[in-house]
Design an enzyme around this catalytic site. Sequence first.
Site, PDB file in Angstrom:
ATOM      1  N   HIS A   1      15.992  12.826  60.851  1.00 31.79           N
ATOM      2  CA  HIS A   1      17.257  12.841  61.610  1.00 31.79           C
ATOM      3  C   HIS A   1      17.322  14.081  62.509  1.00 31.79           C
ATOM      4  CE1 HIS A   1      18.671  10.711  57.777  1.00 31.79           C
ATOM      5  NE2 HIS A   1      18.921   9.813  58.709  1.00 31.79           N
TER       6      HIS A   1
ATOM      7  N   GLN B   1      11.533   5.605  65.487  1.00 34.68           N
ATOM      8  CA  GLN B   1      10.525   4.550  65.448  1.00 34.68           C
ATOM      9  C   GLN B   1      10.327   4.026  64.012  1.00 34.68           C
ATOM     10  OE1 GLN B   1       8.943   3.416  68.276  1.00 34.68           O
ATOM     11  NE2 GLN B   1       8.101   1.838  66.912  1.00 34.68           N
TER      12      GLN B   1
ATOM     13  N   VAL C   1       8.901  10.959  61.418  1.00 32.31           N
ATOM     14  CA  VAL C   1       8.553  12.209  60.741  1.00 32.31           C
ATOM     15  C   VAL C   1       8.131  11.877  59.313  1.00 32.31           C
ATOM     16  CG1 VAL C   1       9.403  14.463  59.985  1.00 32.31           C
ATOM     17  CG2 VAL C   1      10.168  13.502  62.178  1.00 32.31           C
TER      18      VAL C   1
HETATM   19  P1  AMP Z   1      19.600   6.297  59.036  1.00 27.24           P
HETATM   20  O1  AMP Z   1      20.481   7.431  58.640  1.00 27.24           O
HETATM   21  O2  AMP Z   1      18.554   5.969  58.023  1.00 27.24           O
HETATM   22  O3  AMP Z   1      20.366   5.106  59.543  1.00 27.24           O
HETATM   23  O4  AMP Z   1      18.757   6.820  60.274  1.00 27.24           O
HETATM   24  C1  AMP Z   1      19.395   7.320  61.428  1.00 27.24           C
HETATM   25  C2  AMP Z   1      18.377   7.447  62.525  1.00 27.24           C
HETATM   26  O5  AMP Z   1      17.326   8.335  62.119  1.00 27.24           O
HETATM   27  C3  AMP Z   1      17.711   6.110  62.865  1.00 27.24           C
HETATM   28  O6  AMP Z   1      17.532   6.029  64.274  1.00 27.24           O
HETATM   29  C4  AMP Z   1      16.406   6.206  62.147  1.00 27.24           C
HETATM   30  O7  AMP Z   1      15.385   5.416  62.727  1.00 27.24           O
HETATM   31  C5  AMP Z   1      16.083   7.680  62.283  1.00 27.24           C
HETATM   32  N1  AMP Z   1      15.136   8.090  61.252  1.00 27.24           N
HETATM   33  C6  AMP Z   1      15.235   7.858  59.914  1.00 27.24           C
HETATM   34  N2  AMP Z   1      14.136   8.328  59.275  1.00 27.24           N
HETATM   35  C7  AMP Z   1      13.338   8.861  60.227  1.00 27.24           C
HETATM   36  C8  AMP Z   1      12.045   9.499  60.207  1.00 27.24           C
HETATM   37  N3  AMP Z   1      11.363   9.686  59.072  1.00 27.24           N
HETATM   38  N4  AMP Z   1      11.528   9.914  61.386  1.00 27.24           N
HETATM   39  C9  AMP Z   1      12.211   9.725  62.540  1.00 27.24           C
HETATM   40  N5  AMP Z   1      13.418   9.143  62.625  1.00 27.24           N
HETATM   41  C10 AMP Z   1      13.975   8.712  61.487  1.00 27.24           C
END
Ligand code: AMP
Length: 278
Positions: free
Chosen positions: A34, A145, A173
């Site tokens: 994030h 991604q 990440v």
């Molecule tokens: P979430 O809180 O899981 O809904 O994620 C919020 C945003 O962070 C979304 O656009 C996810 O794709 C991104 N995100 C979650 N995990 C990762 C990661 N390991 N690397 C990059 N972006 C991430």
Amino acid sequence: MITATTIAEVREWRRASNTNVGLVPTMGYLHEGHLSLVRRARAENARVCASIFVNPTQFGPNEDYARYPRDLERDAALLRASGCDLVLAPPVDELYPRGFDTSVDVGGISAPLEGARRPGHFRGVATVVLKLFGVFEPMRAYFGQKDAQQLALIRKMTCDLNLPVEVVACATVREADGLALSSRNSYLKPDERRAAPVLHRALVEAERLFAEGARDAGALRAAMRTVIEQEPLARVDYVGVADPETFEEVSADIGGPVLLLLAVYIGVTRLIDNVQVP
Ligand code: AMP
């Protein structure tokens, strides 16, 4: 950094900072994945906003909505330290007041893979993201991604509805052992955590076969499945080889770039990951 809980507060702030805004929508319990989005937004926009909202409409009835991890205080400190100007963390009825009755369906891209396993999930995602675009009026919005189908769906919605938002894709990440960072990794018991990098190992194996010239989508699916099946704590939900834009599954020979995708249960925790080849 301002911590807002109402749409009215965001609108008021937005009127005062009438400049280009980068938005990072999240469900909170933030990690480096994030924060990489926040830092990218910080580098590319005059103002950076984030949202923290565990969106009930994107969870199925037997999914983890109630136990999804939450820690607003820690999240706010991390966002502040990463250069975020405003975070919106609204209660559910702020975004879904009584009588709320509109939803966004993004057609074919919602159907396969995650869409097939999680009915209604992408309707919930598209609807809340469109609402957040309406609240923040961002110039750019940042998505990982890691959730490749979600990213493609938001791009499609933004294009089809002529939304004045640039959708920016950010690389996944990972931990040192390859496990993609996820808020859901916090569910893993120690032995499950040790098993979880099997997702990445399966993707790396399929990537290796592709680099050696393998172009049969079925063979790549089988290779990923074989790696997962070697891990006793893991159970395949799906393995996929799909077009990165339409998410149509590639049935035979791979012509252009494709995404290798998987969803795997480690114990009761469902994790997803993907890589693009070439
Ligand atoms: P979430 O809180 O899981 O809904 O994620 C919020 C945003 O962070 C979304 O656009 C996810 O794709 C991104 N995100 C979650 N995990 C990762 C990661 N390991 N690397 C990059 N972006 C991430």
